[in-house]
Design a protein around this motif. Structure first.
Motif, PDB file in Angstrom:
ATOM      1  N   UNK A   1      46.564  38.076  46.353  1.00 61.96           N
ATOM      2  CA  UNK A   1      45.489  37.196  46.829  1.00 61.96           C
ATOM      3  C   UNK A   1      44.166  37.960  46.806  1.00 61.96           C
ATOM      4  N   UNK A   2      43.172  37.332  46.190  1.00 61.94           N
ATOM      5  CA  UNK A   2      41.857  37.933  46.006  1.00 61.94           C
ATOM      6  C   UNK A   2      40.814  36.900  46.406  1.00 61.94           C
ATOM      7  N   UNK A   3      39.785  37.336  47.119  1.00 55.60           N
ATOM      8  CA  UNK A   3      38.712  36.411  47.504  1.00 55.60           C
ATOM      9  C   UNK A   3      37.931  35.936  46.278  1.00 55.60           C
ATOM     10  N   UNK A   4      37.638  34.651  46.234  1.00 56.00           N
ATOM     11  CA  UNK A   4      36.745  34.088  45.224  1.00 56.00           C
ATOM     12  C   UNK A   4      35.555  33.476  45.967  1.00 56.00           C
ATOM     13  N   UNK A   5      34.489  33.162  45.332  1.00 55.50           N
ATOM     14  CA  UNK A   5      34.323  33.324  43.923  1.00 55.50           C
ATOM     15  C   UNK A   5      33.707  34.690  43.652  1.00 55.50           C
ATOM     16  N   UNK A   6      34.325  35.434  42.726  1.00 52.52           N
ATOM     17  CA  UNK A   6      33.770  36.708  42.303  1.00 52.52           C
ATOM     18  C   UNK A   6      34.335  37.057  40.930  1.00 52.52           C
ATOM     19  N   UNK A   7      33.645  37.958  40.246  1.00 44.22           N
ATOM     20  CA  UNK A   7      34.101  38.435  38.950  1.00 44.22           C
ATOM     21  C   UNK A   7      34.737  39.805  39.130  1.00 44.22           C
ATOM     22  N   UNK A   8      35.921  39.980  38.552  1.00 42.90           N
ATOM     23  CA  UNK A   8      36.692  41.199  38.771  1.00 42.90           C
ATOM     24  C   UNK A   8      37.105  41.837  37.445  1.00 42.90           C
ATOM     25  N   UNK A   9      37.524  43.078  37.535  1.00 40.72           N
ATOM     26  CA  UNK A   9      38.261  43.744  36.470  1.00 40.72           C
ATOM     27  C   UNK A   9      39.604  44.165  37.056  1.00 40.72           C
ATOM     28  N   UNK A  10      40.598  44.357  36.200  1.00 36.60           N
ATOM     29  CA  UNK A  10      41.950  44.661  36.662  1.00 36.60           C
ATOM     30  C   UNK A  10      42.425  45.963  36.029  1.00 36.60           C
ATOM     31  N   UNK A  11      42.724  46.953  36.867  1.00 34.81           N
ATOM     32  CA  UNK A  11      43.298  48.203  36.395  1.00 34.81           C
ATOM     33  C   UNK A  11      44.782  48.226  36.662  1.00 34.81           C
ATOM     34  N   UNK A  12      45.527  48.990  35.861  1.00 28.30           N
ATOM     35  CA  UNK A  12      46.976  49.066  36.054  1.00 28.30           C
ATOM     36  C   UNK A  12      47.473  50.486  35.848  1.00 28.30           C
TER      37      UNK A  12
ATOM     38  N   UNK B   1      37.032  38.969  34.599  1.00 28.05           N
ATOM     39  CA  UNK B   1      37.730  37.726  34.926  1.00 28.05           C
ATOM     40  C   UNK B   1      37.064  37.111  36.150  1.00 28.05           C
ATOM     41  N   UNK B   2      36.771  35.839  36.095  1.00 30.91           N
ATOM     42  CA  UNK B   2      36.167  35.151  37.239  1.00 30.91           C
ATOM     43  C   UNK B   2      37.257  34.522  38.098  1.00 30.91           C
ATOM     44  N   UNK B   3      37.291  34.928  39.354  1.00 36.73           N
ATOM     45  CA  UNK B   3      38.254  34.373  40.312  1.00 36.73           C
ATOM     46  C   UNK B   3      37.629  33.150  40.960  1.00 36.73           C
ATOM     47  N   UNK B   4      38.253  31.968  40.854  1.00 38.30           N
ATOM     48  CA  UNK B   4      37.684  30.771  41.484  1.00 38.30           C
ATOM     49  C   UNK B   4      37.771  30.846  42.995  1.00 38.30           C
ATOM     50  N   UNK B   5      37.081  29.933  43.647  1.00 39.15           N
ATOM     51  CA  UNK B   5      37.020  29.946  45.114  1.00 39.15           C
ATOM     52  C   UNK B   5      38.352  29.605  45.761  1.00 39.15           C
ATOM     53  N   UNK B   6      39.201  28.904  45.052  1.00 39.48           N
ATOM     54  CA  UNK B   6      40.497  28.516  45.616  1.00 39.48           C
ATOM     55  C   UNK B   6      41.461  28.247  44.472  1.00 39.48           C
ATOM     56  N   UNK B   7      42.690  27.912  44.832  1.00 39.54           N
ATOM     57  CA  UNK B   7      43.685  27.567  43.829  1.00 39.54           C
ATOM     58  C   UNK B   7      44.418  28.778  43.300  1.00 39.54           C
ATOM     59  N   UNK B   8      44.814  28.693  42.021  1.00 44.61           N
ATOM     60  CA  UNK B   8      45.605  29.748  41.386  1.00 44.61           C
ATOM     61  C   UNK B   8      44.966  30.156  40.070  1.00 44.61           C
ATOM     62  N   UNK B   9      44.924  31.456  39.832  1.00 43.25           N
ATOM     63  CA  UNK B   9      44.436  32.006  38.572  1.00 43.25           C
ATOM     64  C   UNK B   9      45.573  32.782  37.925  1.00 43.25           C
TER      65      UNK B   9
ATOM     66  N   UNK C   1      42.660  32.949  53.213  1.00 43.26           N
ATOM     67  CA  UNK C   1      43.853  33.272  52.402  1.00 43.26           C
ATOM     68  C   UNK C   1      43.497  33.877  51.054  1.00 43.26           C
ATOM     69  N   UNK C   2      42.401  33.398  50.445  1.00 43.85           N
ATOM     70  CA  UNK C   2      42.018  33.875  49.129  1.00 43.85           C
ATOM     71  C   UNK C   2      42.690  33.090  48.025  1.00 43.85           C
ATOM     72  N   UNK C   3      42.291  33.369  46.813  1.00 40.65           N
ATOM     73  CA  UNK C   3      42.845  32.719  45.622  1.00 40.65           C
ATOM     74  C   UNK C   3      44.089  33.468  45.165  1.00 40.65           C
ATOM     75  N   UNK C   4      45.133  32.735  44.787  1.00 35.08           N
ATOM     76  CA  UNK C   4      46.353  33.350  44.283  1.00 35.08           C
ATOM     77  C   UNK C   4      46.145  33.768  42.830  1.00 35.08           C
TER      78      UNK C   4
END
Length: 514
Positions: free
Chosen positions: A459-470, A494-502, A415-418
């Motif tokens: 939903x984005x897979x964690x754990x990984x570090x991301x940047x966000x463009x808009x 931004x570090x996306x955790x393995x689960x939960x909500x960011x 499912x990935x992290x919300x």
């Protein structure tokens, strides 16, 4: 916004409307709105017909309206500054001509248009004369040598003329700066979008420089027999990326196996080939000695401006099949909406890079060469992920395809992290935008979402570090990166955790797109 939240908002608005005194509501409306009156005439002074786009300069309000028989309209709108676009309908009031759109007063772009202030309780009168449609003549020359190009093609806003002449005259354009597409039928030059100036009542001449295109020439043959293969189509991808195009140059082999791919920009490229129709041959990234399913192993072709490069024959192997059923790792239920593909783009108009999931979660791809292929799974309710349940192509577990045989690959998607939050402009107002999530180490897209009410969920897979463009805007597009910067290199990680909500709240700033 969830259904429950929307229902609550609707209910609350209804209750307030019921309990507020009518005089209080009227006072609020008088305080917050004003009247805009617009009169539009044709070039000869008679009443104009057509459509009107009214948009607040702060993107807080927009209206789509029609002029009446007298060329007028009146509308109450929230008090703020507005720009006005008119789409004339010279022949049929219900058929506005989008090629003759103009911004008030007599401009061809939003940036040039005047802003008209509507004050609370006040009236703003605006009068506009439509500009007379005028022609422009287009010529082209070689950007390197300066030599005239004897066969040119051009069009603008759906208007154009036949190709093949030394100059093309396009009729019926709005006077002022216009963007026109200029190219050649032979593909020897790169198409370009040029800004030219259309002069009212005259036939102006615009000379456009075209850059010579590079070309790739080769033959396509059967890997086992050496016999020529017809109907194998090639595209280029930026070297080392594996990113197949949604648009771009494409060429297919003829009956002799000859293939000439034109209109390629200078740079370093990989070749991807996919046979069409019911061909028994499989797709491949063109490698140094044969086909491969791994773009990292593809041959790099370096092209200079105007250069024609001949590469060794492309040797096609027989195709195999990948099939399976996609399920959710969280529920075990089939995932019934989405796509299995080789890249983020779905493909060209008639040449796809993947297959859609059916209503049972099933898929079938029967045109892959017998190699090891990373597969990308893109769905609406699970994180974007590659085969093996990973975020980036380099981490993927390739799926092995065998010639003439079926390989079953049935992943259970994570499912990935919300990732969620609010989107606001520089004044703090909620805005709509497209967000793209990138792996910070590789730059690869690892998720995307379109928000429409100032609040997003992805939903984005964690754990990984991301940047966000808009990217956001209507008549003017703005783009940038979290947090409040204009370029990717300065984007906050931004570090996306393995689960939960960011939760990541994003403030959008008016950086011009591109």
């Amino acid at each position: 916004m969830s259904v429950a939240r929307r229902s609550l908002a609707t209910f609350t608005a209804a209750v307030l409307a019921a309990v507020l005194p009518a005089t209080a509501a009227s006072a609020t409306q008088e305080q917050d709105v004003g009247l805009l009156r617009l009169t539009v005439t044709q070039p000869d002074g008679t009443a104009a017909r057509g459509a009107v786009d009214l948009t607040a300069t702060d993107d807080s309000h927009a209206e789509y309206l029609q002029l009446d028989e007298s060329g007028q309209l009146s509308v109450e709108v929230p008090a703020t500054d507005y720009k006005i676009r008119i789409t004339p309908a010279y022949y049929d009031p219900d058929m506005p001509d989008e090629g003759l759109r103009q911004w008030v007063p007599g401009k061809t772009s939003y940036a040039q248009a005047e802003a008209f202030r509507v004050t609370a309780g006040g009236t703003t009168d605006v009068a506009e004369r439509l500009l007379p449609p005028s022609p422009i003549t287009v010529r082209a020359r070689d950007a390197i040598t300066g030599a005239p190009i004897t066969e040119v093609c051009a069009y603008a806003d759906g208007r154009g003329a036949n190709c093949g002449d030394p100059e093309i005259t396009i009729h019926g354009l709005v006077p002022g700066p216009q963007t026109i597409r200029v190219y050649t039928e032979d593909g020897n030059y790169l198409a370009t979008d040029a800004t030219v100036n259309v002069v009212e009542g005259e036939t102006a001449v615009a000379v456009v420089d075209l850059t010579p295109a590079a070309h790739v020439e080769t033959t396509v043959v059967d890997a086992a027999t050496g016999a020529p293969v017809a109907g194998a189509c090639a595209v280029v991808a930026p070297a080392g990326t594996g990113e197949l195009p949604a648009v771009g140059p494409l060429a297919c082999s003829d009956a002799t196996g000859r293939l000439r791919l034109g209109e390629v920009e200078a740079g370093s490229w990989n070749l991807f080939v996919r046979p069409t129709g019911d061909s028994p041959y499989g797709a491949q990234w063109v490698g140094a000695t044969g086909g491969t399913g791994d773009p990292a192993q593809a041959r790099t072709i370096t092209l200079a401006t105007g250069q024609a490069v001949t590469v060794p024959p492309i040797r096609l192997d027989r195709a195999g099949i990948v099939t399976g059923t996609v399920t959710s790792a969280a529920t075990g239920a089939p995932v019934t909406s989405g796509e299995v593909s080789l890249a983020h783009a779905s493909g060209l108009s008639y040449l796809r890079w993947g297959a859609y999931l059916d209503d049972q979660g099933g898929y079938r791809i029967d045109w892959l060469g017998p190699y090891r292929w990373p597969l990308l799974f893109t769905t609406g309710d699970h994180a974007l992920q590659w085969s093996g349940g990973v975020a980036t192509r380099g981490q993927a577990k390739p799926v092995t395809v065998r010639a003439g045989r079926s390989t079953v690959y049935s992943p259970a998607l994570k499912p990935g992290t919300l990732v969620t939050g609010g989107l606001t402009d520089s004044a703090g107002r909620p805005v709509s935008a497209v967000l793209t999530f990138h792996n910070a180490a590789t730059g690869e897209v690892v998720g995307s979402v379109w928000d429409y009410d100032g609040r997003y969920e992805a939903r984005v897979l964690g754990r990984q570090t991301i940047t966000v463009g808009w990217e956001w805007g209507s008549f003017v597009s703005y783009a940038g990166w979290y947090d409040g910067v204009a370029d990717a290199a300065a984007a906050k990680r931004v570090t996306v955790p393995s689960s939960g909500t960011l939760t990541v709240d994003i403030g959008l700033r008016p950086f011009p797109a591109g």
